[in-house]
Design an enzyme around this catalytic site. Structure first.
Site, PDB file in Angstrom:
ATOM      1  N   LYS A  20       0.825  -1.208   0.000  1.00  0.00           N
ATOM      2  CA  LYS A  20       0.000   0.000   0.000  1.00  0.00           C
ATOM      3  C   LYS A  20       0.858   1.257   0.000  1.00  0.00           C
ATOM      4  CE  LYS A  20      -2.634   0.824   3.705  1.00  0.00           C
ATOM      5  NZ  LYS A  20      -2.635   2.190   4.290  1.00  0.00           N
ATOM      6  N   ARG A  25       2.802   6.030  -3.470  1.00  0.00           N
ATOM      7  CA  ARG A  25       3.917   6.821  -3.992  1.00  0.00           C
ATOM      8  C   ARG A  25       4.067   6.634  -5.501  1.00  0.00           C
ATOM      9  NH1 ARG A  25       4.247   5.822   1.202  1.00  0.00           N
ATOM     10  NH2 ARG A  25       5.544   7.092   2.605  1.00  0.00           N
ATOM     11  N   ARG A 122      -6.785  12.654  12.795  1.00  0.00           N
ATOM     12  CA  ARG A 122      -5.347  12.377  12.670  1.00  0.00           C
ATOM     13  C   ARG A 122      -4.570  13.688  12.687  1.00  0.00           C
ATOM     14  NH1 ARG A 122      -4.711   7.447   9.897  1.00  0.00           N
ATOM     15  NH2 ARG A 122      -2.507   7.539  10.485  1.00  0.00           N
ATOM     16  N   SER A 166       8.279   9.205  11.216  1.00  0.00           N
ATOM     17  CA  SER A 166       7.152   9.078  10.289  1.00  0.00           C
ATOM     18  C   SER A 166       7.617   9.231   8.855  1.00  0.00           C
ATOM     19  CB  SER A 166       6.089  10.139  10.606  1.00  0.00           C
ATOM     20  OG  SER A 166       5.129  10.217   9.573  1.00  0.00           O
ATOM     21  N   GLN A 168       5.595   9.392   6.432  1.00  0.00           N
ATOM     22  CA  GLN A 168       4.657  10.312   5.797  1.00  0.00           C
ATOM     23  C   GLN A 168       5.128  11.758   5.934  1.00  0.00           C
ATOM     24  OE1 GLN A 168       0.681   9.578   7.233  1.00  0.00           O
ATOM     25  NE2 GLN A 168       0.685   7.449   6.571  1.00  0.00           N
ATOM     26  N   ASP A 323       3.033  -0.696  11.941  1.00  0.00           N
ATOM     27  CA  ASP A 323       1.696  -1.137  11.530  1.00  0.00           C
ATOM     28  C   ASP A 323       1.410  -2.578  11.922  1.00  0.00           C
ATOM     29  OD1 ASP A 323       0.942   1.286  10.465  1.00  0.00           O
ATOM     30  OD2 ASP A 323       1.529   0.783   8.423  1.00  0.00           O
ATOM     31  N   ARG A 354      -4.252   2.690  19.055  1.00  0.00           N
ATOM     32  CA  ARG A 354      -4.075   1.241  18.999  1.00  0.00           C
ATOM     33  C   ARG A 354      -3.542   0.646  20.299  1.00  0.00           C
ATOM     34  NH1 ARG A 354      -1.899   0.975  12.692  1.00  0.00           N
ATOM     35  NH2 ARG A 354      -3.991   1.208  11.766  1.00  0.00           N
TER      36      ARG A 354
END
Length: 439
Positions: A20, A25, A122, A166, A168, A323, A354
């Protein structure tokens, strides 16, 4: 998926969904490259469809063959995106929102990105801050959360110390750095996922990463990107997503006499923490790397039911399995002794908290688990019982408890189970087939 017959030593899982992270990207960089890019092995989950829809809303033609898991993206160059007529709906995908923000900050038009109620919870300050330092006109319309309003314009390069592990955040800055007037550098304490760096290099961007063993400030990784005139299209093959393979790996470990071979799984070193951790716990795991696999290595993974023991999971390994921590937590319930997870506070700002969710929902099954400020403590070998649990619309929570449901013989009712489609359409059917083959 295809499966071996019962005369073979293991169940063969021919494929899991394409990675994913890499798929996001690949679509984005192909859209701003010159010419058409052929992509094989794409993920067609809901998150990636969000990226595709946003790019199409900005004038990018994308031809998709769902049955073959291929796509052709007809790029229009670095400044080829068109002003969207409406708000760009990222749905549940933080990757879509954060990475596109880096690109849109340099476009000659204004845009707004929004999403579903989960995405609006988020944190976005983590990208707003560095992009503003680059002279980006990016603003939150909701107190550092989505929606985001972006007034595109000329960007400046920066040197940014990222305390958050991160990929991201790093990717948003590097994507913006393609357009900056001078070089842009991102420094990290530990290397987060480097899919963006590898792909940017393949597209022809001037990018480099340096590693420093001894530093006074604790930042050991430095990635620098230069202003780029063009990105060049090329064929991309996306391997299977190790985050999706993780659920079958976990099932194989905790279901007696289960033995699987999962083919063509990505084994980028920034993603293989789950393999290292399972081996440390005593798991039987073999890796069979593919030859000439390109920038993103992949392999067949063999794994079978094993006697596991508790360990401490902390430090530099955490970004490489962030993850996968929910399913690792579930597996730890079947290990002898105590498993301690530390340095994982980032889990609190995923699709759900989580840490809190895994502790509350596993407790309903009778697990001995304690929440800490940055992780959890699991005392294993407790008998789990069926119960009704809440996924909190978090796909990784839902799939984790589906594995546990198979391991204890059924009876776990998962509220919001349909959210698995966010990353793995058809997951429950595939898990059922694999587990049936193991008996």
């Amino acid at each position: 998926m295809k499966y071996s017959n019962k005369n073979e030593a293991y169940i063969i899982i021919d494929s899991v969904p394409g990675d994913k992270s890499i798929s996001h990207r690949a679509f984005m960089l192909s859209a701003i490259a010159e010419g058409s890019t052929y992509i094989s092995g794409i993920s067609i989950c809901r998150d990636c469809l969000s990226t595709i829809n946003c790019l199409q809303s900005m004038g990018i033609k994308i031809d998709i063959d769902i049955s073959k898991k291929t796509a052709i993206v007809h790029g229009k160059g670095l400044y080829g995106l068109s002003k969207p007529e409406n708000v760009l709906d990222c749905q549940n995908s933080a990757t879509t929102m954060r990475l596109l923000s880096g690109i849109l900050s340099a476009m000659p038009f204004d845009s707004v990105l929004s999403g579903d109620p989960s995405l609006k919870k988020r944190p976005m300050k983590r990208i707003i801050e560095p992009l503003k330092l680059m002279n980006g006109g990016i603003y939150s319309l909701n107190h550092d959360y989505a929606p985001l309003y972006i007034k595109g314009g000329k960007l400046n390069g920066i040197k940014y110390f990222s305390n958050i592990p991160s990929a991201q955040v790093k990717s948003a800055i590097l994507f913006a750095g393609l357009y900056a007037g001078n070089t842009t550098t991102v420094l990290e304490p530990e290397l987060s996922r480097n899919h963006s760096e590898l792909m940017l290099k393949d597209f022809g961007a001037g990018i480099s990463t340096d590693y420093f063993k001894d530093t006074s400030d604790g930042f050991h990784i430095s990635t620098t990107i230069s202003n780029t005139d063009k990105l060049y299209s090329h064929d991309i093959h996306i391997p299977g997503d190790i985050s999706s393979a993780a659920y079958f790996m976990a099932a194989a470990l905790i279901i007696p006499e289960m033995h699987v071979l999962i083919r063509n799984v990505g084994i980028n070193p920034t993603r293989t923490g789950i393999i290292k951790v399972f081996k440390q716990m005593g798991a039987y795991v073999n890796i069979y790397p593919a030859e000439n696999s390109g920038s993103e290595p992949y392999a067949d993974i063999e794994i079978k039911s094993s006697q596991l023991h508790g360990i401490v999971i902390e430090g530099s390994v955490i970004p490489t399995l962030i993850d996968e921590l929910p399913v690792i937590c579930a597996v730890s319930c079947f290990a002898q002794g105590t498993t301690i997870i530390k340095d994982a506070a980032e889990l609190k700002v995923k699709e759900s908290d989580r840490i809190a969710v895994m502790c509350s929902e596993l407790s309903k099954l009778g697990a001995d688990i304690t929440e800490t400020c940055d992780g959890m403590i699991i005392n294993g070998k407790k008998t789990l019982r069926p119960s009704k649990i809440n996924s909190y619309h978090d796909h990784r929570i839902a799939m984790t408890f589906a594995v546990l449901n198979a391991a204890i013989g059924g009876g776990i009712n998962i509220k919001g189970s349909e959210c698995a489609d966010i990353s793995y359409p058809g997951f429950y059917n595939e898990l059922k087939k694999v587990c049936q083959k193991s008996y």
